[in-house]
Design a protein around this motif. Sequence first.
Motif, PDB file in Angstrom:
ATOM      1  N   ALA A  50      58.304 -97.249 -87.021  1.00 16.45           N
ATOM      2  CA  ALA A  50      58.194 -96.323 -88.154  1.00 16.45           C
ATOM      3  C   ALA A  50      56.840 -95.623 -88.019  1.00 16.45           C
ATOM      4  O   ALA A  50      55.832 -96.271 -87.723  1.00 16.45           O
ATOM      5  CB  ALA A  50      58.262 -97.083 -89.469  1.00 16.45           C
ATOM      6  N   TYR A  51      56.841 -94.295 -88.209  1.00 17.19           N
ATOM      7  CA  TYR A  51      55.632 -93.480 -88.022  1.00 17.19           C
ATOM      8  C   TYR A  51      55.249 -92.805 -89.328  1.00 17.19           C
ATOM      9  O   TYR A  51      56.113 -92.267 -90.021  1.00 17.19           O
ATOM     10  CB  TYR A  51      55.889 -92.385 -86.973  1.00 17.19           C
ATOM     11  N   ARG A  52      53.955 -92.793 -89.623  1.00 10.27           N
ATOM     12  CA  ARG A  52      53.458 -92.077 -90.802  1.00 10.27           C
ATOM     13  C   ARG A  52      53.266 -90.608 -90.410  1.00 10.27           C
ATOM     14  O   ARG A  52      52.633 -90.307 -89.393  1.00 10.27           O
ATOM     15  CB  ARG A  52      52.121 -92.691 -91.237  1.00 10.27           C
ATOM     16  N   CYS A  53      53.809 -89.704 -91.232  1.00  9.41           N
ATOM     17  CA  CYS A  53      53.696 -88.268 -90.936  1.00  9.41           C
ATOM     18  C   CYS A  53      52.483 -87.677 -91.651  1.00  9.41           C
ATOM     19  O   CYS A  53      51.896 -88.290 -92.531  1.00  9.41           O
ATOM     20  CB  CYS A  53      54.947 -87.534 -91.397  1.00  9.41           C
ATOM     21  N   ARG A  54      52.171 -86.421 -91.282  1.00 10.66           N
ATOM     22  CA  ARG A  54      51.035 -85.703 -91.870  1.00 10.66           C
ATOM     23  C   ARG A  54      51.150 -85.625 -93.400  1.00 10.66           C
ATOM     24  O   ARG A  54      50.174 -85.777 -94.118  1.00 10.66           O
ATOM     25  CB  ARG A  54      51.027 -84.275 -91.295  1.00 10.66           C
ATOM     26  N   ASP A  55      52.397 -85.413 -93.907  1.00 13.15           N
ATOM     27  CA  ASP A  55      52.579 -85.256 -95.361  1.00 13.15           C
ATOM     28  C   ASP A  55      52.736 -86.606 -96.079  1.00 13.15           C
ATOM     29  O   ASP A  55      53.085 -86.650 -97.256  1.00 13.15           O
ATOM     30  CB  ASP A  55      53.800 -84.374 -95.638  1.00 13.15           C
ATOM     31  N   GLY A  56      52.523 -87.711 -95.361  1.00 11.26           N
ATOM     32  CA  GLY A  56      52.580 -89.025 -96.001  1.00 11.26           C
ATOM     33  C   GLY A  56      53.947 -89.689 -95.930  1.00 11.26           C
ATOM     34  O   GLY A  56      54.074 -90.882 -96.212  1.00 11.26           O
ATOM     35  N   SER A  57      54.982 -88.922 -95.570  1.00 11.52           N
ATOM     36  CA  SER A  57      56.317 -89.527 -95.487  1.00 11.52           C
ATOM     37  C   SER A  57      56.397 -90.423 -94.248  1.00 11.52           C
ATOM     38  O   SER A  57      55.480 -90.451 -93.425  1.00 11.52           O
ATOM     39  CB  SER A  57      57.381 -88.428 -95.442  1.00 11.52           C
ATOM     40  N   VAL A  58      57.481 -91.184 -94.127  1.00  9.56           N
ATOM     41  CA  VAL A  58      57.612 -92.153 -93.041  1.00  9.56           C
ATOM     42  C   VAL A  58      58.882 -91.858 -92.232  1.00  9.56           C
ATOM     43  O   VAL A  58      59.961 -91.717 -92.805  1.00  9.56           O
ATOM     44  CB  VAL A  58      57.689 -93.593 -93.597  1.00  9.56           C
ATOM     45  N   ASN A  59      58.713 -91.749 -90.926  1.00 12.41           N
ATOM     46  CA  ASN A  59      59.841 -91.486 -90.025  1.00 12.41           C
ATOM     47  C   ASN A  59      60.284 -92.734 -89.279  1.00 12.41           C
ATOM     48  O   ASN A  59      59.455 -93.433 -88.703  1.00 12.41           O
ATOM     49  CB  ASN A  59      59.410 -90.495 -88.927  1.00 12.41           C
ATOM     50  N   LEU A  60      61.588 -92.972 -89.279  1.00 14.94           N
ATOM     51  CA  LEU A  60      62.164 -93.934 -88.323  1.00 14.94           C
ATOM     52  C   LEU A  60      62.812 -93.091 -87.242  1.00 14.94           C
ATOM     53  O   LEU A  60      63.511 -92.111 -87.540  1.00 14.94           O
ATOM     54  CB  LEU A  60      63.239 -94.798 -88.989  1.00 14.94           C
ATOM     55  N   PHE A  61      62.564 -93.449 -85.973  1.00 17.42           N
ATOM     56  CA  PHE A  61      63.060 -92.650 -84.856  1.00 17.42           C
ATOM     57  C   PHE A  61      64.381 -93.216 -84.321  1.00 17.42           C
ATOM     58  O   PHE A  61      64.406 -94.318 -83.779  1.00 17.42           O
ATOM     59  CB  PHE A  61      62.001 -92.635 -83.748  1.00 17.42           C
ATOM     60  N   ARG A  62      65.467 -92.497 -84.546  1.00 16.89           N
ATOM     61  CA  ARG A  62      66.802 -92.823 -84.037  1.00 16.89           C
ATOM     62  C   ARG A  62      67.218 -94.285 -84.258  1.00 16.89           C
ATOM     63  O   ARG A  62      67.697 -94.954 -83.328  1.00 16.89           O
ATOM     64  CB  ARG A  62      66.897 -92.466 -82.547  1.00 16.89           C
TER      65      ARG A  62
END
Length: 337
Positions: A63-75
């Motif tokens: 899980a990655y923290r994005c610039r806008d604070g949201s969180v991405n799970l990659f595929r």
Amino acid sequence: MSRPNIDWTTLGFSYLRTDLRFLSHWRDGAWDEGVLTGDNCLHISEGSAALHYGQQCFEGLKAYRCRDGSVNLFRPDRNAARLQRSCARLLMPTIPTERFLDACRQVVLANLDYLPPYGSGGALYLRPFVIGVGDNLGVHSAPEFLFSVFCVPVGAYFKGGLTPTNFVVSRYDRAAPNGTGAAKVGGNYAASLLPGREARERGFGDCIYLDPETHTRIEEVGSANFFGITRDGHFVTPRSPSILPGVTRDSLLSLARERLGLEVEERDVFVDRLDEFVEAGACGTAAVITPIGGIQNGDRFHVFHSETEVGPVTRRLYDELTGIQSGDVEAPGGWIV
Ligand code: PMP
């Protein structure tokens, strides 16, 4: 729970106990709802099939923290599907994709304080696993199973930017032609510990495994997939039934074609024809993209682009992939949850 006091700049890839993990139990033919628990130890029967017969499999995603604070799970759907295939291969009940995604979401949300900040190069590594448990002695499938997901903050793989690593061709085999090489099961990794140590003792990053039948074709680079860029600019990665079908490998196949406009090929990669490549790399969730400086095969050492510099195509693939993961570059449809 108290806020963790973590120096994000020195994180490596090692275990750190986080607050909560998801745990679900399979009994009498069904998975229960599952709970988040603070207990990081499992209490299981000494007869558990996972302990004696390796009836277990796992996944790894970030899980990655994005610039806008949201969180991405990659595929994450790709990891769910691979876990289902691994479970099926080891005769374990599968986890439906929605249930897998929900467990990952719950674990990330319950441990947000452990998510490395945007720009730190770190990520929250998720480790889902399924193990066969319960009283058992003979070589049978377990009577009960556990599905758990825990998480650990991990640092940037390369502290000083992308740095090439050298690898050595192993005299050990990783997978048999109709064995479990394509499944993410612990036994494959137990068997890789000795070859990995021998490679590192000789000063290499890890070892390269060849196909077990003919020992002429490259299969994998430690616990990552191999790719090479040919002189005419094609992206090539091995095709074999015994490699682990990596999510990163699959993503690079698509990014090389769609974003970089390269021809892509999944085909045999012969270890005595490495000079067809001007760049090479290892790719995986943990390794991200590790440029391969050179490969030692017997008494021959083959250098690709350079032992110290990253090649231009490898760099572009790295920027595209990591940009998508951290939300800075637009992702292909369905890649980010
Ligand atoms: N091969 C092996 C043997 C691995 O352990 C991994 C890491 N999961 C990979 C390849 C790369 O797979 P992924 O890109 O899905 O992490």
